[in-house]
Design a protein around this motif. Sequence first.
Motif, PDB file in Angstrom:
ATOM      1  N   LYS A  71       1.538   6.972  -6.809  1.00  0.00           N
ATOM      2  CA  LYS A  71       0.481   7.988  -6.856  1.00  0.00           C
ATOM      3  C   LYS A  71       1.158   9.487  -7.317  1.00  0.00           C
ATOM      4  O   LYS A  71       0.408  10.041  -8.180  1.00  0.00           O
ATOM      5  CB  LYS A  71      -0.487   8.121  -5.654  1.00  0.00           C
ATOM      6  CG  LYS A  71      -1.824   9.160  -5.867  1.00  0.00           C
ATOM      7  CD  LYS A  71      -2.587   9.091  -4.603  1.00  0.00           C
ATOM      8  CE  LYS A  71      -2.120  10.095  -3.749  1.00  0.00           C
ATOM      9  NZ  LYS A  71      -2.776  10.242  -2.461  1.00  0.00           N
ATOM     10  N   SER A  72       2.158   9.611  -6.760  1.00  0.00           N
ATOM     11  CA  SER A  72       2.732  10.958  -6.858  1.00  0.00           C
ATOM     12  C   SER A  72       3.430  11.126  -8.218  1.00  0.00           C
ATOM     13  O   SER A  72       3.441  11.993  -9.058  1.00  0.00           O
ATOM     14  CB  SER A  72       3.826  11.406  -5.828  1.00  0.00           C
ATOM     15  OG  SER A  72       3.172  11.546  -4.628  1.00  0.00           O
ATOM     16  N   ARG A  97       0.924  -1.104   0.091  1.00  0.00           N
ATOM     17  CA  ARG A  97       0.167  -0.047   0.191  1.00  0.00           C
ATOM     18  C   ARG A  97       0.730   1.264   0.036  1.00  0.00           C
ATOM     19  O   ARG A  97       0.621   2.285  -0.858  1.00  0.00           O
ATOM     20  CB  ARG A  97      -1.191   0.053   1.213  1.00  0.00           C
ATOM     21  CG  ARG A  97      -1.885  -0.923   0.977  1.00  0.00           C
ATOM     22  CD  ARG A  97      -3.071  -0.731   2.162  1.00  0.00           C
ATOM     23  NE  ARG A  97      -2.884  -0.785   3.580  1.00  0.00           N
ATOM     24  CZ  ARG A  97      -2.746  -1.778   4.331  1.00  0.00           C
ATOM     25  NH1 ARG A  97      -3.184  -3.170   3.831  1.00  0.00           N
ATOM     26  NH2 ARG A  97      -2.369  -1.768   5.371  1.00  0.00           N
ATOM     27  N   LYS A  98       1.982   1.080   0.603  1.00  0.00           N
ATOM     28  CA  LYS A  98       2.816   2.437   0.584  1.00  0.00           C
ATOM     29  C   LYS A  98       3.610   2.678  -0.540  1.00  0.00           C
ATOM     30  O   LYS A  98       3.651   3.549  -1.266  1.00  0.00           O
ATOM     31  CB  LYS A  98       4.087   2.193   1.801  1.00  0.00           C
ATOM     32  CG  LYS A  98       5.006   3.360   1.879  1.00  0.00           C
ATOM     33  CD  LYS A  98       5.805   3.474   3.098  1.00  0.00           C
ATOM     34  CE  LYS A  98       6.625   4.817   3.189  1.00  0.00           C
ATOM     35  NZ  LYS A  98       7.434   4.761   4.130  1.00  0.00           N
ATOM     36  N   SER A 134      -4.036   2.888 -13.499  1.00  0.00           N
ATOM     37  CA  SER A 134      -5.194   3.651 -12.803  1.00  0.00           C
ATOM     38  C   SER A 134      -6.579   2.696 -13.473  1.00  0.00           C
ATOM     39  O   SER A 134      -7.576   2.807 -12.816  1.00  0.00           O
ATOM     40  CB  SER A 134      -5.335   5.144 -13.333  1.00  0.00           C
ATOM     41  OG  SER A 134      -5.137   5.201 -14.802  1.00  0.00           O
ATOM     42  N   LEU A 172       2.209   1.851  -3.435  1.00  0.00           N
ATOM     43  CA  LEU A 172       1.156   2.301  -4.441  1.00  0.00           C
ATOM     44  C   LEU A 172       1.039   3.866  -4.123  1.00  0.00           C
ATOM     45  O   LEU A 172       1.016   4.711  -4.832  1.00  0.00           O
ATOM     46  CB  LEU A 172      -0.098   1.531  -4.205  1.00  0.00           C
ATOM     47  CG  LEU A 172      -0.386   0.253  -4.483  1.00  0.00           C
ATOM     48  CD1 LEU A 172      -1.413  -0.442  -4.118  1.00  0.00           C
ATOM     49  CD2 LEU A 172      -0.141   0.175  -6.096  1.00  0.00           C
ATOM     50  N   HIS A 173       1.155   4.177  -2.685  1.00  0.00           N
ATOM     51  CA  HIS A 173       0.928   5.770  -2.446  1.00  0.00           C
ATOM     52  C   HIS A 173       2.130   6.432  -3.039  1.00  0.00           C
ATOM     53  O   HIS A 173       1.868   7.616  -3.562  1.00  0.00           O
ATOM     54  CB  HIS A 173       1.033   5.738  -0.831  1.00  0.00           C
ATOM     55  CG  HIS A 173       0.710   7.312  -0.422  1.00  0.00           C
ATOM     56  ND1 HIS A 173      -0.642   7.857  -0.406  1.00  0.00           N
ATOM     57  CD2 HIS A 173       1.364   8.027   0.036  1.00  0.00           C
ATOM     58  CE1 HIS A 173      -0.591   8.929   0.023  1.00  0.00           C
ATOM     59  NE2 HIS A 173       0.504   9.306   0.217  1.00  0.00           N
ATOM     60  N   LEU A 174       3.476   5.881  -2.903  1.00  0.00           N
ATOM     61  CA  LEU A 174       4.400   6.605  -3.637  1.00  0.00           C
ATOM     62  C   LEU A 174       4.327   6.833  -5.150  1.00  0.00           C
ATOM     63  O   LEU A 174       4.738   7.827  -5.621  1.00  0.00           O
ATOM     64  CB  LEU A 174       5.936   5.659  -3.464  1.00  0.00           C
ATOM     65  CG  LEU A 174       6.194   5.672  -1.822  1.00  0.00           C
ATOM     66  CD1 LEU A 174       7.407   4.805  -1.793  1.00  0.00           C
ATOM     67  CD2 LEU A 174       6.751   6.985  -1.330  1.00  0.00           C
ATOM     68  N   LEU A 234       1.460   3.445 -11.642  1.00  0.00           N
ATOM     69  CA  LEU A 234       0.146   2.893 -11.313  1.00  0.00           C
ATOM     70  C   LEU A 234      -0.603   2.540 -12.427  1.00  0.00           C
ATOM     71  O   LEU A 234      -0.746   3.340 -13.226  1.00  0.00           O
ATOM     72  CB  LEU A 234      -0.561   3.984 -10.348  1.00  0.00           C
ATOM     73  CG  LEU A 234      -0.418   4.305  -9.060  1.00  0.00           C
ATOM     74  CD1 LEU A 234      -1.361   5.223  -8.279  1.00  0.00           C
ATOM     75  CD2 LEU A 234      -0.257   3.187  -8.024  1.00  0.00           C
TER      76      LEU A 234
END
Length: 93
Positions: free
Chosen positions: A21-22, A14-15, A69, A17-19, A67
Amino acid sequence: MNSSFKALSDPTRRKILHLLKSKDLTAGEIAEHFQISKPSISHHLSLLKQSGLVLDERQGQHIIYSLNSTVFQELMAWFMDFLPEKGEEKNED
């Protein structure tokens, strides 16, 4: 879709994926954010790729991760099916 949920069940993934995202990142750039081995990061990236949540593209000597999307949109649509529609009442059985 089960592989996507399994991939999302892990906090490290999850982390990652969060990275992503940017911005798109290499495995090395992703690894800089963790206190785990590069082979472990590679394993997490492999599971994310298998689930379809992450795409990879070779650019010269580097592999760039991003990602996917489209898969996130599919997951969100699946979740939205469980929300009551406007004016619809909850079943209190």
